[in-house]
Design a protein around this motif. Sequence first.
Motif, short mmCIF file in Angstrom:
data_model
loop_
_atom_site.label_atom_id
_atom_site.label_comp_id
_atom_site.label_asym_id
_atom_site.label_seq_id
_atom_site.Cartn_x
_atom_site.Cartn_y
_atom_site.Cartn_z
N ILE A 268 52.53 41.00 69.61
CA ILE A 268 51.69 39.85 70.01
C ILE A 268 50.73 39.62 68.74
N GLY A 269 50.15 40.81 68.10
CA GLY A 269 49.39 40.35 67.02
C GLY A 269 47.84 40.42 67.44
N ASN A 270 47.52 40.99 68.64
CA ASN A 270 46.10 40.85 69.30
C ASN A 270 45.54 42.50 68.47
N VAL A 271 45.25 42.30 67.22
CA VAL A 271 44.84 43.60 66.71
C VAL A 271 43.63 44.06 67.39
N ASP A 272 42.42 43.24 67.60
CA ASP A 272 41.39 43.55 68.15
C ASP A 272 41.51 44.37 69.19
N TYR A 273 42.36 43.67 70.20
CA TYR A 273 42.58 44.09 71.76
C TYR A 273 43.08 45.56 71.51
N GLY A 274 44.04 45.57 70.82
CA GLY A 274 44.79 46.84 70.44
C GLY A 274 44.12 47.86 69.98
N GLU B 135 45.65 43.03 84.24
CA GLU B 135 46.37 43.44 85.29
C GLU B 135 47.41 44.39 84.52
N HIS B 136 48.10 44.09 83.19
CA HIS B 136 49.14 44.93 82.56
C HIS B 136 48.55 45.89 81.92
N PHE B 137 47.13 45.89 81.70
CA PHE B 137 46.50 47.33 81.16
C PHE B 137 46.33 48.42 82.40
N ARG B 138 45.97 47.69 83.61
CA ARG B 138 45.75 48.63 84.72
C ARG B 138 47.19 49.09 85.19
N THR B 139 48.43 48.50 84.78
CA THR B 139 49.65 49.09 85.28
C THR B 139 49.95 50.11 84.12
N ALA B 140 49.77 49.89 82.81
CA ALA B 140 49.75 50.84 81.97
C ALA B 140 48.94 52.36 82.20
N GLN C 124 35.66 44.35 78.29
CA GLN C 124 35.59 43.41 79.44
C GLN C 124 37.26 42.67 79.71
N LYS C 125 37.98 42.43 78.78
CA LYS C 125 39.18 41.86 79.29
C LYS C 125 40.03 43.25 79.66
N LEU C 126 40.00 44.30 79.21
CA LEU C 126 40.62 45.39 79.60
C LEU C 126 40.37 45.47 80.99
N LEU C 127 39.24 45.48 81.37
CA LEU C 127 38.91 45.82 83.16
C LEU C 127 39.63 44.74 83.89
N ALA C 128 39.94 43.43 83.27
CA ALA C 128 40.41 42.43 84.15
C ALA C 128 42.02 42.28 83.88
#
Length: 297
Positions: A259-265, A65-70, A59-63
């Motif tokens: 950044i250390g967001n292993v779960d997000y990565g 902005e940096h992921f959408r750019t990537a 759900q965080k991916l959808l919101a």
Amino acid sequence: MLYKKKLPMFLFLLPGLVLMVLFLYLPFGENIIDSLYELQFLVKIPGQELHFIGMANYQKLLADEHFRTALFNTIKLMAFTVIFQLGIALLLAIFVSSLKRGHNFFRTVYFFPIVISSTAIGLLFKLFYNFNGGMLNQLLEMLGHEPVNWLSPELAFTMISIPVIWSYVGFYFVIFLTGINEVPQELYDASKVDGCLGWQQVYYIILPLMKNVIGTCLVLAVTGALKVFDLPWAIAPKGAPQGKTHFLGTFLYEQTFTIGNVDYGSAIAFVIVLIGVLAAQTINRIFTRLSKEEDSL
């Protein structure tokens, strides 16, 4: 004898299968599980209780902005790769195949960038793009023009895409040239009798007979663009400037290791694999359908 006795074949295939399961499929499954828990470290501490967060990372991916750019940059790079990388490689292969001599020379010259490390190519182009004393700005100043910030937000994506595309043209050039050389000479001779010459031979003979080769190169090019990381990171680390040059690979690396967001990565990694599988399946289905339509004629 080899084909009648299946057991030796299975025995030869088994080590590779075991390695694939141990070092690819099991880690991939673990990666999916990691994306569902809150993780800040790559190594799990024994006895540590992990907090289950479900689909929160997706759900965080959808919101984000940096992921959408990537994601948008990666899709653009995939399109540029298909159009320019494969297009230029195919044209070069057609031109070189028409020569009577010099095949090996051009094959070596165009393939040479493949043996150079992507990081080294990235550092080389970073020197080219340097505002102070870079090669491109030196040329502009010699011609009486003002220096240009080649890695500005407006130009950075294009300037990074150029070496990414250029560095693998030689790889596909060699594959296309090998495919063209496999076309039987009798077909060219027969086409000349019917008045089919030059680009007509390319359209009616080379392209149809190289359909499978082109399909394979398309899959490799699209999935390769999806995984691009080292060269953009060497030229513009951390998506510089302002995250405008992030691709899925660089964004994944930054989130996980910087950044250390292993779960997000882990969630980003799963999305990359998903897009790659869908893209490869779509291309394969299109070319399979084209082959069936031709066979039915």
